[in-house]
Design an enzyme around this catalytic site. Sequence first.
Site, PDB file in Angstrom:
ATOM      1  N   ASN A  12      -0.689  -1.504   7.387  1.00 18.47           N
ATOM      2  CA  ASN A  12      -0.535  -0.159   6.516  1.00 18.47           C
ATOM      3  C   ASN A  12      -0.344   1.031   7.312  1.00 18.47           C
ATOM      4  OD1 ASN A  12      -3.083  -0.614   7.420  1.00 18.47           O
ATOM      5  ND2 ASN A  12      -4.005   0.566   6.133  1.00 18.47           N
ATOM      6  N   GLU A  33      -0.560   5.037   7.307  1.00 17.18           N
ATOM      7  CA  GLU A  33      -0.704   6.069   6.180  1.00 17.18           C
ATOM      8  C   GLU A  33      -0.053   7.417   6.736  1.00 17.18           C
ATOM      9  OE1 GLU A  33      -5.117   6.184   6.073  1.00 17.18           O
ATOM     10  OE2 GLU A  33      -5.132   4.181   4.916  1.00 17.18           O
ATOM     11  N   CYS A  60       1.804   0.086   2.398  1.00 21.24           N
ATOM     12  CA  CYS A  60       0.740  -1.027   2.481  1.00 21.24           C
ATOM     13  C   CYS A  60       1.192  -1.837   3.539  1.00 21.24           C
ATOM     14  CB  CYS A  60       0.583  -1.783   1.049  1.00 21.24           C
ATOM     15  SG  CYS A  60      -0.459  -0.940  -0.149  1.00 21.24           S
ATOM     16  N   GLU A  68       1.556  -5.148   3.140  1.00 20.71           N
ATOM     17  CA  GLU A  68       2.312  -6.198   2.686  1.00 20.71           C
ATOM     18  C   GLU A  68       3.813  -5.751   2.610  1.00 20.71           C
ATOM     19  OE1 GLU A  68      -0.633  -5.233   1.698  1.00 20.71           O
ATOM     20  OE2 GLU A  68      -1.645  -6.714   0.487  1.00 20.71           O
ATOM     21  N   CYS A 121      -2.451  -4.650  -3.643  1.00 22.16           N
ATOM     22  CA  CYS A 121      -2.459  -3.870  -4.798  1.00 22.16           C
ATOM     23  C   CYS A 121      -1.349  -4.218  -5.831  1.00 22.16           C
ATOM     24  CB  CYS A 121      -2.278  -2.425  -4.068  1.00 22.16           C
ATOM     25  SG  CYS A 121      -0.628  -2.177  -3.669  1.00 22.16           S
ATOM     26  N   CYS A 172       2.202  -3.863  -4.483  1.00 19.76           N
ATOM     27  CA  CYS A 172       2.457  -4.972  -3.525  1.00 19.76           C
ATOM     28  C   CYS A 172       2.505  -6.494  -4.142  1.00 19.76           C
ATOM     29  CB  CYS A 172       1.513  -5.146  -2.234  1.00 19.76           C
ATOM     30  SG  CYS A 172       1.697  -3.684  -1.302  1.00 19.76           S
TER      31      CYS A 172
HETATM   32  N1  THU Z   1      -3.871  -1.481   1.655  1.00 20.69           N
HETATM   33  C1  THU Z   1      -2.733  -2.468   2.032  1.00 20.69           C
HETATM   34  O1  THU Z   1      -2.232  -2.006   3.114  1.00 20.69           O
HETATM   35  N2  THU Z   1      -2.866  -3.549   1.568  1.00 20.69           N
HETATM   36  C2  THU Z   1      -3.623  -3.877   0.282  1.00 20.69           C
HETATM   37  O2  THU Z   1      -3.532  -5.241   0.128  1.00 20.69           O
HETATM   38  C3  THU Z   1      -4.815  -2.994  -0.187  1.00 20.69           C
HETATM   39  C4  THU Z   1      -4.789  -1.667   0.482  1.00 20.69           C
HETATM   40  C5  THU Z   1      -4.068  -0.224   2.297  1.00 20.69           C
HETATM   41  C6  THU Z   1      -3.506   1.207   1.727  1.00 20.69           C
HETATM   42  C7  THU Z   1      -4.458   2.106   2.452  1.00 20.69           C
HETATM   43  O3  THU Z   1      -3.649   2.414   3.534  1.00 20.69           O
HETATM   44  C8  THU Z   1      -5.566   1.528   2.711  1.00 20.69           C
HETATM   45  O4  THU Z   1      -5.289  -0.032   2.612  1.00 20.69           O
HETATM   46  C9  THU Z   1      -6.735   1.815   1.631  1.00 20.69           C
HETATM   47  O5  THU Z   1      -6.264   1.552   0.396  1.00 20.69           O
END
Ligand code: THU
Length: 129
Positions: free
Chosen positions: A39, A41, A50, A52, A83, A86
């Site tokens: 991920n 941000e 994310c 994925e 999520c 994804c």
């Molecule tokens: N996140 C992912 O990268 N993948 C997931 O399957 C769930 C959430 C990340 C998004 C964000 O940067 C952090 O986790 C908190 O939501």
Amino acid sequence: MTLIDAAETVRRRAYAPYSGFLVGAAIRGAGGGVHLGCNVENAAFPEGTCAEAGAIAAMVAAGERAIAEVAVIADAAEPVPPCGGCRQKLAEFAGPDVPVTLATTAGARRRTTVGDLLPGGFSARFLGG
Ligand code: THU
């Protein structure tokens, strides 16, 4: 190295200064290549991506378009499911029987499939009238 081990390696490179929640994803393509994502941000929160999504982008950039297997890992109390967005992104390149392993850094594992994660999903077959 297992697919989970690969996902853990990339998880440690995640850029998650806002949530503090580092996620790693590894995809094995049908051609055998392993593609990694974490991920990433952003101070403008909705612009974050994310793990994925990053792994899917790496797979496509490497020239692969079919997912054979997925692994996702996070430092959480229980295995973290992808999520909704994804799930849709994975289903673009994976059939319903493609295995998905969700893992925690503490060693918990949950095995599921793309079809179980996104039943009844929208797909290209609905396009075109
Ligand atoms: N996140 C992912 O990268 N993948 C997931 O399957 C769930 C959430 C990340 C998004 C964000 O940067 C952090 O986790 C908190 O939501």
